[in-house]
Scaffold this motif. Structure first.
Motif, mmCIF file in Angstrom:
data_model
loop_
_atom_site.group_PDB
_atom_site.id
_atom_site.type_symbol
_atom_site.label_atom_id
_atom_site.label_comp_id
_atom_site.label_asym_id
_atom_site.label_seq_id
_atom_site.Cartn_x
_atom_site.Cartn_y
_atom_site.Cartn_z
ATOM 1 N N ASP A 223 -18.957 24.017 -70.824
ATOM 2 C CA ASP A 223 -19.866 24.974 -71.451
ATOM 3 C C ASP A 223 -20.664 25.771 -70.430
ATOM 4 O OD1 ASP A 223 -21.988 23.326 -70.586
ATOM 5 O OD2 ASP A 223 -21.918 22.172 -72.439
ATOM 6 N N ASP A 224 -20.435 25.520 -69.138
ATOM 7 C CA ASP A 224 -21.078 26.252 -68.040
ATOM 8 C C ASP A 224 -22.590 26.114 -68.043
ATOM 9 O OD1 ASP A 224 -18.790 27.151 -66.727
ATOM 10 O OD2 ASP A 224 -18.572 28.865 -68.060
ATOM 11 N N GLY A 225 -23.070 24.977 -68.551
ATOM 12 C CA GLY A 225 -24.483 24.667 -68.336
ATOM 13 C C GLY A 225 -24.774 24.525 -66.856
ATOM 14 N N LEU A 226 -23.780 24.037 -66.128
ATOM 15 C CA LEU A 226 -23.837 24.019 -64.668
ATOM 16 C C LEU A 226 -23.189 25.312 -64.192
ATOM 17 C CD1 LEU A 226 -24.364 22.699 -61.950
ATOM 18 C CD2 LEU A 226 -22.266 21.371 -62.229
ATOM 19 N N GLY A 227 -24.022 26.321 -63.987
ATOM 20 C CA GLY A 227 -23.533 27.641 -63.622
ATOM 21 C C GLY A 227 -23.973 28.051 -62.231
ATOM 22 N N TYR A 228 -23.801 29.318 -61.943
ATOM 23 C CA TYR A 228 -24.101 29.841 -60.609
ATOM 24 C C TYR A 228 -25.545 29.571 -60.211
ATOM 25 C CZ TYR A 228 -24.390 33.349 -56.836
ATOM 26 O OH TYR A 228 -24.590 33.987 -55.638
ATOM 27 N N PHE A 229 -26.480 29.809 -61.107
ATOM 28 C CA PHE A 229 -27.896 29.569 -60.807
ATOM 29 C C PHE A 229 -28.143 28.098 -60.490
ATOM 30 C CE2 PHE A 229 -32.122 28.229 -62.146
ATOM 31 C CZ PHE A 229 -32.947 29.119 -61.486
ATOM 32 N N GLU A 230 -27.573 27.200 -61.290
ATOM 33 C CA GLU A 230 -27.796 25.766 -61.086
ATOM 34 C C GLU A 230 -27.195 25.290 -59.769
ATOM 35 O OE1 GLU A 230 -28.709 26.795 -65.071
ATOM 36 O OE2 GLU A 230 -26.803 27.106 -63.996
ATOM 37 N N PHE A 231 -26.052 25.836 -59.390
ATOM 38 C CA PHE A 231 -25.480 25.485 -58.092
ATOM 39 C C PHE A 231 -26.418 25.894 -56.954
ATOM 40 C CE2 PHE A 231 -21.191 25.448 -60.202
ATOM 41 C CZ PHE A 231 -20.849 24.159 -59.849
ATOM 42 N N LEU A 232 -26.943 27.096 -57.040
ATOM 43 C CA LEU A 232 -27.887 27.548 -56.019
ATOM 44 C C LEU A 232 -29.126 26.657 -55.995
ATOM 45 C CD1 LEU A 232 -27.638 31.406 -56.609
ATOM 46 C CD2 LEU A 232 -26.844 30.170 -54.573
ATOM 47 N N GLN A 233 -29.588 26.256 -57.180
ATOM 48 C CA GLN A 233 -30.750 25.379 -57.257
ATOM 49 C C GLN A 233 -30.457 24.021 -56.619
ATOM 50 O OE1 GLN A 233 -34.077 26.029 -58.854
ATOM 51 N NE2 GLN A 233 -34.223 24.434 -57.298
ATOM 52 N N LEU A 234 -29.247 23.516 -56.821
ATOM 53 C CA LEU A 234 -28.869 22.230 -56.238
ATOM 54 C C LEU A 234 -28.895 22.286 -54.714
ATOM 55 C CD1 LEU A 234 -27.812 19.317 -56.602
ATOM 56 C CD2 LEU A 234 -25.490 20.284 -56.620
ATOM 57 N N THR A 235 -28.381 23.372 -54.143
ATOM 58 C CA THR A 235 -28.397 23.484 -52.683
ATOM 59 C C THR A 235 -29.826 23.445 -52.163
ATOM 60 O OG1 THR A 235 -28.421 25.912 -52.701
ATOM 61 C CG2 THR A 235 -26.276 24.833 -52.699
ATOM 62 N N GLU A 236 -30.720 24.132 -52.849
ATOM 63 C CA GLU A 236 -32.119 24.145 -52.434
ATOM 64 C C GLU A 236 -32.743 22.762 -52.585
ATOM 65 O OE1 GLU A 236 -34.965 27.658 -53.144
ATOM 66 O OE2 GLU A 236 -35.532 26.224 -54.690
ATOM 67 N N ASP A 237 -32.444 22.078 -53.691
ATOM 68 C CA ASP A 237 -33.005 20.750 -53.923
ATOM 69 C C ASP A 237 -32.554 19.752 -52.864
ATOM 70 O OD1 ASP A 237 -34.294 21.697 -56.138
ATOM 71 O OD2 ASP A 237 -32.917 20.809 -57.595
ATOM 72 N N LEU A 238 -31.334 19.936 -52.347
ATOM 73 C CA LEU A 238 -30.794 19.019 -51.344
ATOM 74 C C LEU A 238 -31.061 19.487 -49.915
ATOM 75 C CD1 LEU A 238 -27.348 18.090 -52.952
ATOM 76 C CD2 LEU A 238 -29.459 16.751 -52.956
ATOM 77 N N GLY A 239 -31.735 20.617 -49.771
ATOM 78 C CA GLY A 239 -32.013 21.126 -48.430
ATOM 79 C C GLY A 239 -30.777 21.596 -47.710
ATOM 80 N N ALA A 240 -29.787 22.076 -48.473
ATOM 81 C CA ALA A 240 -28.521 22.528 -47.907
ATOM 82 C C ALA A 240 -28.368 24.033 -48.105
ATOM 83 C CB ALA A 240 -27.359 21.797 -48.573
ATOM 84 N N LEU A 241 -27.436 24.622 -47.374
ATOM 85 C CA LEU A 241 -27.139 26.043 -47.522
ATOM 86 C C LEU A 241 -25.973 26.223 -48.488
ATOM 87 C CD1 LEU A 241 -27.355 27.214 -43.795
ATOM 88 C CD2 LEU A 241 -28.994 27.716 -45.617
ATOM 89 N N PRO A 242 -26.035 27.225 -49.369
ATOM 90 C CA PRO A 242 -24.904 27.464 -50.268
ATOM 91 C C PRO A 242 -23.747 28.149 -49.556
ATOM 92 C CG PRO A 242 -26.675 29.045 -50.684
ATOM 93 C CD PRO A 242 -27.190 28.092 -49.643
ATOM 94 N N VAL A 243 -22.542 27.716 -49.879
ATOM 95 C CA VAL A 243 -21.320 28.414 -49.477
ATOM 96 C C VAL A 243 -20.642 28.823 -50.782
ATOM 97 C CG1 VAL A 243 -19.115 28.296 -48.275
ATOM 98 C CG2 VAL A 243 -21.097 27.059 -47.369
ATOM 99 N N TRP A 244 -20.768 30.087 -51.131
ATOM 100 C CA TRP A 244 -20.398 30.603 -52.449
ATOM 101 C C TRP A 244 -18.961 31.109 -52.409
ATOM 102 C CZ3 TRP A 244 -19.802 31.198 -57.196
ATOM 103 C CH2 TRP A 244 -19.792 32.407 -57.892
ATOM 104 N N VAL A 245 -18.114 30.467 -53.201
ATOM 105 C CA VAL A 245 -16.701 30.850 -53.275
ATOM 106 C C VAL A 245 -16.487 31.647 -54.554
ATOM 107 C CG1 VAL A 245 -14.320 30.028 -53.209
ATOM 108 C CG2 VAL A 245 -16.136 28.667 -52.143
ATOM 109 N N TYR A 246 -15.958 32.850 -54.432
ATOM 110 C CA TYR A 246 -15.728 33.613 -55.656
ATOM 111 C C TYR A 246 -14.310 34.156 -55.725
ATOM 112 C CZ TYR A 246 -17.407 37.258 -52.448
ATOM 113 O OH TYR A 246 -17.613 38.061 -51.358
ATOM 114 N N ASN A 247 -13.955 34.498 -56.943
ATOM 115 C CA ASN A 247 -12.607 34.984 -57.213
ATOM 116 C C ASN A 247 -12.446 36.399 -56.663
ATOM 117 O OD1 ASN A 247 -10.400 36.337 -58.873
ATOM 118 N ND2 ASN A 247 -10.216 34.225 -59.560
ATOM 119 N N ASN A 248 -11.378 36.615 -55.931
ATOM 120 C CA ASN A 248 -11.154 37.925 -55.329
ATOM 121 C C ASN A 248 -10.020 38.678 -56.024
ATOM 122 O OD1 ASN A 248 -9.195 36.179 -54.348
ATOM 123 N ND2 ASN A 248 -8.971 37.280 -52.416
ATOM 124 N N GLY A 249 -9.941 38.454 -57.339
ATOM 125 C CA GLY A 249 -8.944 39.166 -58.121
ATOM 126 C C GLY A 249 -7.599 38.493 -58.150
#
Length: 678
Positions: free
Chosen positions: A304-330
């Motif tokens: 259901d995407d309750g765990l979405g892009y915003f939540e992933f970014l929030q998790l990185t911040e909560d863990l003191g880590a940097l996000p590495v964002w992988v996205y679809n390139n078509g």
């Protein structure tokens, strides 16, 4: 010829010589065969700084890692959308309470107030509290067992939210019960007049459990005749990691790894078998009720995407880590967008960076701010696709479109290509190249020197997925973990050309085993780390440390590999010299360690420790019954010194942390750093 005559005194002297010298020589030979030597140069000139981002984690929505796992939502298919938009649809795992022929009828229609997920559940109650058709004492309705049972614990509170509409007044009981509905753990009754629920209305209750049941369910029941519609039914524990919706015990296991980055959300989950089912970040932000969710067709389940892009970014911040964002390139696994038409995908990527980094007045930054995070996230790394290079004709053309647009708008963002730059020069610009390795234990051990001969110039490697995954690894055993440890030692030694590394996959729900070589295994109420998870603990302090030059004389022991680092403990501000050795063989090995380049008496026995990961059998695994069967054990290192004789057990990873008297090592980067440890 006659018999030979020998002088007795000469014979006695010969016997004395043989008896004295020969055994002595044999003992020297035996000792040479049974002993290995490790020399570590801890001088200032020997050290080279390790990248701050060397070791992190990779999260992919696989094995129900997020839905029913790290994301603490208890209700599965909360919006009734998993059966698809065509009605009537399958509402699994929702089930009916009562006799469908005489008590109620349940169906789906497209009457929801949420435009992006129109399917709602319609429940017509045929029985009542009076008349000829009396409802059962417990009422009739629907229940949801969650993801293979909800874990409800005594004294804990759970927030239940749902939307309801009715043609008349309602009397609905919201309950947490045992799996058969007979044990009530918590309940609340909702009464509303017809006028109050004639339109879709949000209901919210807080339930406190009076008992513990690891296999519970959520029920919505009534004894009042009428028609009721339900949609977007959610149940979440109030106590989540830092209050942001993550299952605390699983998030804490991630925090214990001290990851420096998190790569997300995949993997094939980013691609989809088909583009129509790929992860699209814009559909995963905003209010959770309005997210349409999607079918992950690679791993074959709904999220259901309750765990979405915003939540992933929030998790990185909560863990003191940097996000590495992988996205679809078509590009998906089966279809692709041509380079001439990929512009909308490029814009979607640019918008995603603005969502993460833009100020709160920007178009997408304002949406992030409205979600409760006005300050930008620290997004520095993006990856263009996953394992696309060489498989699809449009990858390089699409890549360059993305690369040029991102670099123009965000010059500081580091871009990761899928194409392998290990043994060849890339034909396109990149800051990093993505390298994946899944193989046997023996081959993984041999790959410890994989990067020794790599050019020291050009893009750095990002080993974003590695694991021993062949049959010999079982469900994650000691043998696999030790081979991975050897591989990580090689990465540590070659951290001038490898900037980041992460194990894969991270999570496995025991009820959905798509992939077996995972770091953390869980069900609704339990969790444990595999030996591969515990190996990563040995490398938690490597990022930002100083790797030292070391020389390992193995003699007959080809099963050994070692490394040495100097690291600072932020908890006590003390400096340690850590020596890690993998013994990937059957024999006990006597190892002599000599450390050069330190002042006399600079090693303190008090405070120095030895940590070892081993077990009685190389195929030993952890389980719910024996979660700590293969787990590191730490003990004081009584003989800590610059010169030590130590014993390495068969099939083991051993770490020696030597406490230094003072922290005065200075790092110096040098291109002539030697890798003779191998």
């Amino acid at each position: 010829m006659g018999p030979c005559k020998v002088n007795y005194s000469v014979l006695l002297l010969s016997f004395f010589i043989v008896s004295f010298f020969v055994p002595h020589c044999l003992s020297i030979g035996d000792e040479a065969d049974q002993r290995a030597f490790l020399r570590v140069n801890a001088s200032e000139a020997s050290g080279r700084p390790i990248p701050k981002t060397l070791f992190g984690i990779f999260f992919e929505e696989i094995n129900h890692a997020g839905a029913g796992g790290l994301w603490a939502e208890l209700v599965s298919n909360r919006g009734f959308e998993a059966g698809g938009p065509i009605i009537p649809s399958n509402i699994d795992p929702w089930s009916i309470i009562g006799d469908e022929d005489s008590s109620l009828t349940v169906s789906t229609d497209r009457s929801s107030c949420f435009e992006l997920n129109k399917v709602a559940l319609r429940m017509e109650v045929l029985c009542d509290t009076k008349g000829t058709n009396i409802c059962p004492a417990g009422g009739v309705g629907i229940y949801n067992p969650g993801f293979w049972g909800m874990n409800i614990e005594k004294g804990k509170k759970y927030k239940v939210v749902f939307y309801v509409r009715s043609s008349g007044a309602i009397d609905v009981s919201v309950s947490l019960t045992g799996s058969n509905g007979l044990e009530t753990l918590a309940t609340c009754e909702i009464l509303a007049s017809a006028s109050q629920v004639s339109n879709w209305t949000k209901m919210e209750v807080l339930l406190e459990a009076n008992a513990t049941n690891h296999n519970s369910r959520l029920q919505l029941t009534t004894t009042r005749k009428g028609v009721i519609w339900f949609d977007q039914v959610s149940a979440m524990p109030v106590d989540t990691y830092k209050g942001h919706g993550f299952r605390s015990e699983l998030a804490e296991m991630l925090a214990d790894l001290k990851p420096k980055f998190i790569r997300f959300p995949g993997g094939y989950f980013v691609l989809g078998d088909w583009l129509r089912n790929a992860f699209r970040w814009k559909a995963t932000i905003g209010p959770w009720e309005e997210r349409p969710g999607h079918f992950g067709d690679v791993w074959n389940y709904w999220t259901d995407d309750g765990l979405g892009y915003f939540e992933f970014l929030q998790l990185t911040e909560d863990l003191g880590a940097l996000p590495v964002w992988v996205y679809n390139n078509g590009i998906s696994r089966n279809d692709q967008v041509s380079t001439s038409h990929v512009g909308p995908f490029v814009q979607e990527a640019l918008d995603s960076i603005e969502f993460a980094r833009g100020d709160s007045n920007s178009t997408w930054g304002s949406i992030r701010a409205a979600m409760g995070h006005p300050e930008p996230f620290d997004l520095r790394y993006v990856a263009l696709g996953n394992e696309n290079c060489g498989k699809k004709n449009n990858y390089r053309g699409n890549y360059l479109k993305f690369y040029n647009a991102i670099k123009k708008a965000y010059p500081d963002v580091k871009i990761i290509t899928n194409c392998n730059g290990l043994c060849q020069t890339l034909d396109h610009p990149a800051d990093f190249y993505d390298y994946h390795v899944y193989t046997s234990a023996k081959d993984m051990f041999s790959k410890a020197d994989q990067f020794n001969c790599t050019s020291r110039d050009g893009p750095k490697a990002f080993v974003s997925e590695y694991a021993v995954n062949q049959d010999e690894a079982g469900n994650g055993n000691l043998l696999a973990a030790l081979a991975e440890a050897a591989f990580l030692i090689g990465i540590e030694q070659n951290s001038d050309v490898v900037s980041m590394a992460s194990f894969a996959p991270l999570f496995l729900n025991d009820n959905d085993r798509w992939w077996h070589s995972d770091a953390i295994v869980f069900n609704s109420s339990q969790q444990y780390g595999t030996p591969s998870y515990w190996v990563q603990h040995f490398f938690r302090e490597s990022s930002s440390a100083t790797v030292l030059h070391s020389t390992l004389q193995k003699n007959a022991y080809t099963s050994l590999i070692a490394s040495a680092i100097m690291w600072e403990n932020s908890d006590d501000n003390k400096s340690y010299l850590r020596i890690k050795i993998v013994n990937f063989g059957n024999d006990i090995v006597n190892l002599k360690i000599s450390v050069d380049g330190l002042e006399p008496s600079s090693i303190q026995p008090s405070g120095s420790t030895k940590t070892i990961l081993t077990s009685g059998n190389q195929k030993d695994e952890n389980s719910f019954d024996e979660p700590n069967k293969v787990k590191p054990t730490q003990s004081p290192l009584e003989n800590a010194d610059k010169d030590m004789d130590v014993v390495l057990l068969p099939y083991s990873l051993t770490s020696f942390d030597l406490l230094k008297e003072s922290s005065n090592i200075r790092t110096a980067r040098t291109d002539s750093f030697c890798k003779s440890s191998f």
